[in-house]
Design an enzyme around this catalytic site. Structure first.
Site, PDB file in Angstrom:
ATOM      1  N   GLU A   1       5.973  11.337  21.935  1.00  0.00           N
ATOM      2  CA  GLU A   1       6.887  11.595  20.828  1.00  0.00           C
ATOM      3  C   GLU A   1       6.484  12.852  20.070  1.00  0.00           C
ATOM      4  O   GLU A   1       5.311  13.064  19.768  1.00  0.00           O
ATOM      5  CB  GLU A   1       6.904  10.420  19.847  1.00  0.00           C
ATOM      6  CG  GLU A   1       7.871  10.630  18.690  1.00  0.00           C
ATOM      7  CD  GLU A   1       7.817   9.537  17.647  1.00  0.00           C
ATOM      8  OE1 GLU A   1       8.775   9.423  16.868  1.00  0.00           O
ATOM      9  OE2 GLU A   1       6.812   8.790  17.616  1.00  0.00           O
TER      10      GLU A   1
ATOM     11  N   GLY B   1       5.273   3.689  11.200  1.00  0.00           N
ATOM     12  CA  GLY B   1       4.629   5.003  11.203  1.00  0.00           C
ATOM     13  C   GLY B   1       4.272   5.444  12.599  1.00  0.00           C
ATOM     14  O   GLY B   1       4.947   5.106  13.576  1.00  0.00           O
ATOM     15  N   SER B   2       3.169   6.166  12.707  1.00  0.00           N
ATOM     16  CA  SER B   2       2.767   6.767  13.975  1.00  0.00           C
ATOM     17  C   SER B   2       2.059   5.761  14.879  1.00  0.00           C
ATOM     18  O   SER B   2       1.567   4.716  14.423  1.00  0.00           O
ATOM     19  CB  SER B   2       1.828   7.945  13.716  1.00  0.00           C
ATOM     20  OG  SER B   2       0.588   7.475  13.196  1.00  0.00           O
TER      21      SER B   2
ATOM     22  N   LYS C   1       0.874  -1.156   0.000  1.00  0.00           N
ATOM     23  CA  LYS C   1       0.000   0.000   0.000  1.00  0.00           C
ATOM     24  C   LYS C   1       0.925   1.224   0.000  1.00  0.00           C
ATOM     25  O   LYS C   1       1.632   1.486   0.976  1.00  0.00           O
ATOM     26  CB  LYS C   1      -0.927  -0.019   1.217  1.00  0.00           C
ATOM     27  CG  LYS C   1      -2.044   1.025   1.168  1.00  0.00           C
ATOM     28  CD  LYS C   1      -1.550   2.359   1.662  1.00  0.00           C
ATOM     29  CE  LYS C   1      -2.641   3.409   1.660  1.00  0.00           C
ATOM     30  NZ  LYS C   1      -2.091   4.766   1.940  1.00  0.00           N
TER      31      LYS C   1
ATOM     32  N   GLY D   1      -1.612   5.589  13.758  1.00  0.00           N
ATOM     33  CA  GLY D   1      -1.812   4.758  12.577  1.00  0.00           C
ATOM     34  C   GLY D   1      -1.637   3.287  12.868  1.00  0.00           C
ATOM     35  O   GLY D   1      -2.425   2.447  12.409  1.00  0.00           O
ATOM     36  N   GLY D   2      -0.603   2.944  13.633  1.00  0.00           N
ATOM     37  CA  GLY D   2      -0.354   1.548  13.966  1.00  0.00           C
ATOM     38  C   GLY D   2      -1.474   0.936  14.770  1.00  0.00           C
ATOM     39  O   GLY D   2      -1.910  -0.195  14.511  1.00  0.00           O
TER      40      GLY D   2
ATOM     41  N   CYS E   1      12.699   7.426  13.504  1.00  0.00           N
ATOM     42  CA  CYS E   1      12.075   6.765  14.650  1.00  0.00           C
ATOM     43  C   CYS E   1      13.067   6.597  15.790  1.00  0.00           C
ATOM     44  O   CYS E   1      12.669   6.313  16.924  1.00  0.00           O
ATOM     45  CB  CYS E   1      11.507   5.416  14.248  1.00  0.00           C
ATOM     46  SG  CYS E   1      12.669   4.380  13.362  1.00  0.00           S
TER      47      CYS E   1
ATOM     48  N   GLU F   1       5.730  -0.771  13.814  1.00  0.00           N
ATOM     49  CA  GLU F   1       6.789   0.006  14.478  1.00  0.00           C
ATOM     50  C   GLU F   1       6.255   1.418  14.577  1.00  0.00           C
ATOM     51  O   GLU F   1       6.054   2.090  13.568  1.00  0.00           O
ATOM     52  CB  GLU F   1       8.083  -0.067  13.657  1.00  0.00           C
ATOM     53  CG  GLU F   1       9.282   0.499  14.397  1.00  0.00           C
ATOM     54  CD  GLU F   1       9.725   1.817  13.815  1.00  0.00           C
ATOM     55  OE1 GLU F   1       9.182   2.858  14.269  1.00  0.00           O
ATOM     56  OE2 GLU F   1      10.580   1.820  12.941  1.00  0.00           O
TER      57      GLU F   1
END
Length: 527
Positions: free
Chosen positions: A394, A240-241, A183, A244-245, A301, A264
């Site tokens: 973060e 990602g964030s 994606k 989102g995760g 990250c 992650e």
């Protein structure tokens, strides 16, 4: 020319779906190319093709899979400046960074090719039959790791090559024997289209089943959500964030059949500055950490977003020098307008909290470009840090917060208040380390990688690397998304009991035709 159509089973679809474009984040100018969002029909065709291909690809001989992986690396390298220039234009990252990322991408593909070709990674274990054992005979049991099925990979915003279409997730899934559906991240669709074409070409050249690879576009979240929820998807990889995760994990939990979702989701990567090294060389520490905090506009990250220290004269010198260094850091283009806006908002909101004090902000802002980062460092007492969870969130960008403790006990309280991290770092003189064993043990408990006298930014792609830590830095701390260990996310163990030798996978046959290392009756051997 960049083709913006979706790729289903290594072949382009007809033009269909809503078109979207992308802009250069440094100028806001529209870049060439239109990209067409996938729909439900395309998603079904993609997963059907991947499922069909899996039946063939999982049994493809290791040498053939290795040839495929090397062909992908060669096709990506052959794109040369066309790929580099497009990635620079879509990400705002400098040419040198993209060249390095291109080398990392092709390098890890070749690394997995070597690993697959050698073959011992399947962890073959054989316990031969003991028919005369009393009171009960033992069956012949043989176990190895096998591919899990079609894997959906989400491209990451901050690594348009190394954590995107042909990045570590794709490379490790293909190496495991799993077809991959990518994606595309909407921030770099042109870069993704170029790499997707390279993978498709490599697959055709090496005789892979067409469904081994597909590439789907979407400017939002609809396609990604549908891919995760599709019953033919067997695993998901995401970088990602946290937001989102967790959204992907929630979607997977709503499925009829549960699947692993390897996310992650970032980290603030605490750095502990011990008193001895602070007193001896605070300026040297500043030189290292001003650069690490602001590297790539802080969009890593592993950015050191938190620095912990005990109050001392050396710390005072460090703060003064760090402030001076940060003021002289030039601004840099952030990856997207959304990331730039979010960084500015979170930084200002955090600076408005009670108890925090600004150390310095960058004074060198490029006003001729847009979406420019402003490097920022601030400080807070350990007591205030522990009391306010916002300080441990973060902030994705060139930001770092210095937490000042009164003594070792308070430093340990700060560490105990932290969530799981990708990395933790200790800066120390060798002779002072024995005084801080409890601190070192605490750091090991909350992170996947513990660093001594270095910086967390920069992740070596090798067999020993662990890029994954306790939740919420990742969804499963047992695995890594970098290095050869990444392959183990996409396999599962299967045991064969009392089968004729000729019907077993070659990795488990008695004469060991692939000449791999195996554990046979509790002994490692190639015999």
């Amino acid at each position: 020319m960049i083709n913006g159509n979706n790729i289903i089973a290594c072949n382009y679809t007809e033009i269909e779906g809503q078109a979207f474009t992308v802009a250069d984040p440094s100028t806001g100018e529209k870049l060439s190319g239109e990209f067409y969002e996938a729909d439900t029909l395309i998603i079904d065709k993609t997963l059907n093709a991947a499922t069909a291909a899996f039946k063939v690809y999982k049994n493809t001989m290791p040498a053939t899979k290795a040839k495929f992986l090397r062909a992908i690396a060669n096709e990506i390298a052959a794109l040369g400046d066309v790929l580099i220039n497009r990635a620079v234009a879509e990400s705002g990252l400098p040419v040198g960074r993209i060249i390095g990322e291109m080398g990392r991408t092709t390098g890890q593909l070749r690394m997995f090719a070597d690993m697959v070709e050698e073959g011992s990674w399947v962890d073959a274990v054989i316990d031969t039959a003991q028919l005369d054992r009393v009171p009960i005979p033992r069956s012949d049991i043989r176990r190895m790791l096998t591919a899990i099925g079609p894997v959906v990979v989400f491209g990451a915003s901050n690594f348009p090559l190394a954590f995107s279409v042909a990045g570590g997730d794709t490379a490790s899934a293909l190496a495991a024997g799993c077809p991959v559906i990518v994606k595309v991240h909407p921030a770099h669709p042109g870069t993704s289209a170029l790499v997707g074409a390279a993978i498709s070409k490599a697959a055709k050249e090496t005789g892979m089943p067409d469904g081994v690879f597909s590439l789907l576009f979407d400017s939002g979240y609809t396609v990604g959500a549908a891919l995760v929820k599709h019953e033919q998807t067997k695993a998901v990889a995401f970088t990602g964030s946290y937001k989102g995760g967790m959204a992907l994990i929630k979607l997977a939990q709503e499925r009829k059949s549960l699947i692993p979702v390897f996310t992650e989701m970032g980290s603030i990567n605490p750095v502990v500055l011990l008193p001895g090294i602070l007193d001896a060389q605070p300026e040297v520490l500043v030189a290292k950490y001003a650069g690490s905090i602001t590297l790539g506009a802080g969009q890593f990250c592993t950015n050191p977003g938190l620095i912990l220290a005990i109050r001392s004269a050396g710390l005072d010198r460090f703060i003064t020098a760090l402030g001076g260094a940060i003021e002289l850091v030039p601004s840099a283009t952030m990856l997207t307008p959304g990331i730039w806006k979010n960084y500015g908002t979170l930084a200002e909101e955090t600076l408005a909290e009670n108890g925090i004090e600004l150390i310095a902000k960058s004074k060198l802002i490029n006003t001729e470009k847009v979406n420019q980062s402003v490097a920022t460092v601030a400080t807070v007492s350990a007591k205030n840090f522990i009391a306010n969870k916002k300080f441990s969130e973060e902030i994705f960008g060139p930001w770092s917060l210095l937490v000042v403790a009164d003594d070792i006990a308070e430093l340990e309280q700060v560490i105990a208040s932290l969530d799981g991290q990708l990395t933790t770092t200790v800066m120390a003189q060798k002779e002072e380390l024995p005084q801080y064993t409890s601190v070192l043990n605490a750091l090991t408990e909350i992170s996947g990688r513990v660093i001594l006298n270095g910086v967390p930014t920069g992740v070596e792609v090798c067999a020993a690397m662990q890029h994954g830590g306790p939740f919420p830095s990742t969804s499963d701390s047992r695995f890594t998304s970098v290095g050869t260990g990444a392959i183990y996310r996409f396999v599962r163990p299967v045991a064969w009991q009392d089968w004729d030798d000729s019907l077993l996978p070659p990795e488990l046959q008695s004469n060991n035709p692939l000449n791999i290392w195996r554990q046979v009756n509790n002994n490692w051997t190639k015999e």
